[in-house]
Design a protein around this motif. Structure first.
Motif, PDB file in Angstrom:
ATOM      1  N   GLU A 152       0.824  -1.207   0.000  1.00  0.00           N
ATOM      2  CA  GLU A 152       0.000   0.000   0.000  1.00  0.00           C
ATOM      3  C   GLU A 152       0.856   1.255   0.000  1.00  0.00           C
ATOM      4  OE1 GLU A 152      -4.035  -1.257   2.415  1.00  0.00           O
ATOM      5  OE2 GLU A 152      -2.329  -0.579   3.579  1.00  0.00           O
ATOM      6  N   PHE A 153       1.822   1.293   0.904  1.00  0.00           N
ATOM      7  CA  PHE A 153       2.645   2.494   1.052  1.00  0.00           C
ATOM      8  C   PHE A 153       3.396   2.817  -0.235  1.00  0.00           C
ATOM      9  CE2 PHE A 153       1.500   2.172   5.356  1.00  0.00           C
ATOM     10  CZ  PHE A 153       1.941   3.291   6.045  1.00  0.00           C
ATOM     11  N   GLU A 154       3.943   1.806  -0.902  1.00  0.00           N
ATOM     12  CA  GLU A 154       4.676   2.045  -2.139  1.00  0.00           C
ATOM     13  C   GLU A 154       3.785   2.707  -3.189  1.00  0.00           C
ATOM     14  OE1 GLU A 154       6.157  -1.795  -3.197  1.00  0.00           O
ATOM     15  OE2 GLU A 154       8.000  -1.579  -2.008  1.00  0.00           O
ATOM     16  N   ARG A 155       2.523   2.302  -3.243  1.00  0.00           N
ATOM     17  CA  ARG A 155       1.629   2.818  -4.278  1.00  0.00           C
ATOM     18  C   ARG A 155       1.071   4.191  -3.938  1.00  0.00           C
ATOM     19  NH1 ARG A 155       3.181  -1.602  -4.807  1.00  0.00           N
ATOM     20  NH2 ARG A 155       3.217  -2.727  -6.796  1.00  0.00           N
ATOM     21  N   PHE A 156       1.237   4.611  -2.709  1.00  0.00           N
ATOM     22  CA  PHE A 156       0.941   5.994  -2.337  1.00  0.00           C
ATOM     23  C   PHE A 156       2.200   6.857  -2.324  1.00  0.00           C
ATOM     24  CE2 PHE A 156      -3.047   4.222  -0.585  1.00  0.00           C
ATOM     25  CZ  PHE A 156      -3.951   5.171  -1.049  1.00  0.00           C
ATOM     26  N   GLY A 157       3.341   6.262  -2.642  1.00  0.00           N
ATOM     27  CA  GLY A 157       4.586   7.018  -2.651  1.00  0.00           C
ATOM     28  C   GLY A 157       5.058   7.426  -1.273  1.00  0.00           C
ATOM     29  N   VAL A 158       4.726   6.612  -0.262  1.00  0.00           N
ATOM     30  CA  VAL A 158       5.097   6.906   1.119  1.00  0.00           C
ATOM     31  C   VAL A 158       6.075   5.834   1.604  1.00  0.00           C
ATOM     32  CG1 VAL A 158       4.251   7.215   3.469  1.00  0.00           C
ATOM     33  CG2 VAL A 158       2.864   7.988   1.543  1.00  0.00           C
ATOM     34  N   ASN A 159       7.158   6.251   2.216  1.00  0.00           N
ATOM     35  CA  ASN A 159       8.158   5.329   2.748  1.00  0.00           C
ATOM     36  C   ASN A 159       7.643   4.734   4.054  1.00  0.00           C
ATOM     37  OD1 ASN A 159      10.370   3.995   3.804  1.00  0.00           O
ATOM     38  ND2 ASN A 159      11.826   5.632   3.340  1.00  0.00           N
ATOM     39  N   SER A 191      -2.993 -11.174   5.581  1.00  0.00           N
ATOM     40  CA  SER A 191      -2.349 -10.101   6.334  1.00  0.00           C
ATOM     41  C   SER A 191      -0.845 -10.319   6.434  1.00  0.00           C
ATOM     42  CB  SER A 191      -2.964 -10.019   7.736  1.00  0.00           C
ATOM     43  OG  SER A 191      -2.330  -9.029   8.516  1.00  0.00           O
ATOM     44  N   GLU A 192      -0.434 -11.547   6.694  1.00  0.00           N
ATOM     45  CA  GLU A 192       0.993 -11.853   6.770  1.00  0.00           C
ATOM     46  C   GLU A 192       1.667 -11.623   5.422  1.00  0.00           C
ATOM     47  OE1 GLU A 192       2.906 -12.672   9.305  1.00  0.00           O
ATOM     48  OE2 GLU A 192       1.291 -12.631  10.774  1.00  0.00           O
ATOM     49  N   ALA A 193       0.994 -12.040   4.345  1.00  0.00           N
ATOM     50  CA  ALA A 193       1.575 -11.878   3.007  1.00  0.00           C
ATOM     51  C   ALA A 193       1.744 -10.414   2.648  1.00  0.00           C
ATOM     52  CB  ALA A 193       0.703 -12.588   1.970  1.00  0.00           C
ATOM     53  N   LEU A 194       0.818  -9.571   3.102  1.00  0.00           N
ATOM     54  CA  LEU A 194       0.838  -8.156   2.742  1.00  0.00           C
ATOM     55  C   LEU A 194       1.826  -7.338   3.569  1.00  0.00           C
ATOM     56  CD1 LEU A 194      -2.979  -7.721   2.256  1.00  0.00           C
ATOM     57  CD2 LEU A 194      -1.263  -7.270   0.514  1.00  0.00           C
ATOM     58  N   HIS A 195       2.285  -7.901   4.660  1.00  0.00           N
ATOM     59  CA  HIS A 195       3.156  -7.142   5.554  1.00  0.00           C
ATOM     60  C   HIS A 195       4.419  -6.670   4.846  1.00  0.00           C
ATOM     61  CE1 HIS A 195       5.876  -6.380   9.000  1.00  0.00           C
ATOM     62  NE2 HIS A 195       4.755  -5.950   9.568  1.00  0.00           N
ATOM     63  N   GLN A 196       5.015  -7.551   4.017  1.00  0.00           N
ATOM     64  CA  GLN A 196       6.220  -7.175   3.277  1.00  0.00           C
ATOM     65  C   GLN A 196       6.045  -7.417   1.770  1.00  0.00           C
ATOM     66  OE1 GLN A 196       8.931  -5.683   4.345  1.00  0.00           O
ATOM     67  NE2 GLN A 196       8.251  -5.626   6.484  1.00  0.00           N
ATOM     68  N   ARG A 197       4.814  -7.394   1.307  1.00  0.00           N
ATOM     69  CA  ARG A 197       4.552  -7.727  -0.091  1.00  0.00           C
ATOM     70  C   ARG A 197       5.149  -6.685  -1.031  1.00  0.00           C
ATOM     71  NH1 ARG A 197      -1.131  -7.104  -3.166  1.00  0.00           N
ATOM     72  NH2 ARG A 197      -0.498  -7.873  -5.193  1.00  0.00           N
ATOM     73  N   ARG A 198       5.880  -7.167  -2.027  1.00  0.00           N
ATOM     74  CA  ARG A 198       6.481  -6.273  -3.020  1.00  0.00           C
ATOM     75  C   ARG A 198       6.086  -6.659  -4.447  1.00  0.00           C
ATOM     76  NH1 ARG A 198      10.408  -3.018  -0.841  1.00  0.00           N
ATOM     77  NH2 ARG A 198      11.012  -3.527   1.276  1.00  0.00           N
TER      78      ARG A 198
END
Length: 348
Positions: free
Chosen positions: A114-121, A255-262
């Motif tokens: 999510e954060f990557e797609r909002f451009g937030v670190n 939820s676990e998969a999304l925690h560090q999903r790239r």
């Protein structure tokens, strides 16, 4: 003891349509009010099927028009993904259209994708959360506010639609860390906590963290309201219970998969759950959670309340692809049997 329903609005597969998931969530909200629940909480997630609610405040605003009494909460607005100035205006609007029924839950977020797609670190999420919460508090409490921080500079600004609740709606911080718990006690906010699918030992450890955070701020643990998010299910049908637990485990896997999903899923949207080291058997989950017959659920809830001492239990209703008729029947059962029995026992 207050009771709430928590709606994540997961889509388990394409055999469910996105519009049916959202309309099921709304129907569960209406029935939660009729069944006597105090609050309904709406999650926020983006860009995948883990949760189809992109804005809990939009759900609050809509459900304000189809309910009259029940409190409507955000669990949570992920502050680093917002412009706090716009969020302030939307908070005011949601509180107005709900006639002062908004419960404002906030958090820092955890999903890398999510954060990557909002451009937030995401590494900055705790610091951004802290600063944006400062801004939200100023904007709620001051007619004209300004802010100068590391991430945001705001000249003197006024919010045109202000909340009915003064100085603000109740603020809840989603937390599992000592620092955020301490802030909640320092500033007199409330706590949203979860023990996931773990049992009484985890609840005891969580209570210890809460007591230490309160003491560090020279507060009593009772100075903050505590809401416990819990998977709970009452039924005499073992197969029905297993369907609920399977869906609860599915959501935990996502939820676990999304925690560090790239990486994207094959179609960029629909995630498939895969087993993880954190997975529990259905038997273990049944032992750890308020699951089983009506009396088993009541007895287990009373145990958990004695250990954690929450002010609210938020039960997770809309789980995966558990069918709507079954879920609505469960909500009615809680209103008819479980909530009255728990409160009767506590009153003694």
């Amino acid at each position: 003891m207050e009771f709430a329903t928590f709606i994540l609005a997961t889509q388990r597969g394409y055999h469910q349509t996105s519009d049916s998931v959202i309309h099921d969530a709304i129907e569960q909200t209406v029935l939660s009010e009729q069944a006597g629940f105090d609050t309904v909480w709406f999650a926020e997630h983006h860009f995948n099927n883990y949760s189809l609610v992109p804005s809990p405040l939009m759900m609050v605003a809509h459900c304000a028009g189809v309910t009259k009494r029940i409190r409507l909460g955000t669990a949570v607005c992920v502050l680093p993904l917002y412009q706090p100035q716009r969020l302030l205006a939307e908070i005011g609007f949601a509180d107005v259209v709900s006639n002062g029924r908004l419960e404002l839950g906030v958090g820092s977020g955890y999903q890398q994708f999510e954060f990557e797609r909002f451009g937030v670190n995401i590494d900055n999420a705790p610091a951004v959360f802290s600063e944006y919460l400062d801004i939200v508090l100023k904007g709620l409490r001051q007619n004209i506010f300004s802010y100068s921080g590391h991430f945001m500079q705001i000249p003197p600004t006024a919010i045109s639609v202000r909340t009915i609740q003064k100085p603000s709606p109740p603020i809840w911080i989603a937390t599992g860390s000592p620092s955020s718990m301490r802030r909640a006690y320092r500033e007199r906010h409330n706590l949203l906590v979860t023990a996931l699918h773990n049992g009484l030992e985890t609840l005891g450890a969580l209570r210890g963290m809460i007591q230490e955070a309160a003491a560090a701020e020279f507060r009593s643990p009772g100075d903050a309201k505590i809401s416990l998010l819990r998977c709970c299910y009452a039924s005499a049908d073992g197969a029905e219970i297993n369907r609920y637990l399977d869906n609860a485990r599915f959501q935990r896997q996502l939820s676990e998969a999304l925690h560090q999903r790239r990486q994207q899923s094959h179609d960029g949207y629909m995630l498939q759950a895969t087993p993880t080291q954190q997975d529990m058997s259905l038997e273990t989950m049944r032992e750890n959670l308020p699951i089983g017959s009506i009396n088993q659920v009541i007895d287990r809830l009373l145990q958990e309340i004695e250990i954690l001492k929450p002010d609210e239990i938020a039960i997770q209703t809309q789980l995966g692809d558990l069918d709507q008729t079954t879920m609505l029947r469960q909500i009615e059962l809680w209103g008819d049997r479980i909530i009255p029995a728990v409160n009767k026992s506590l009153s003694r």
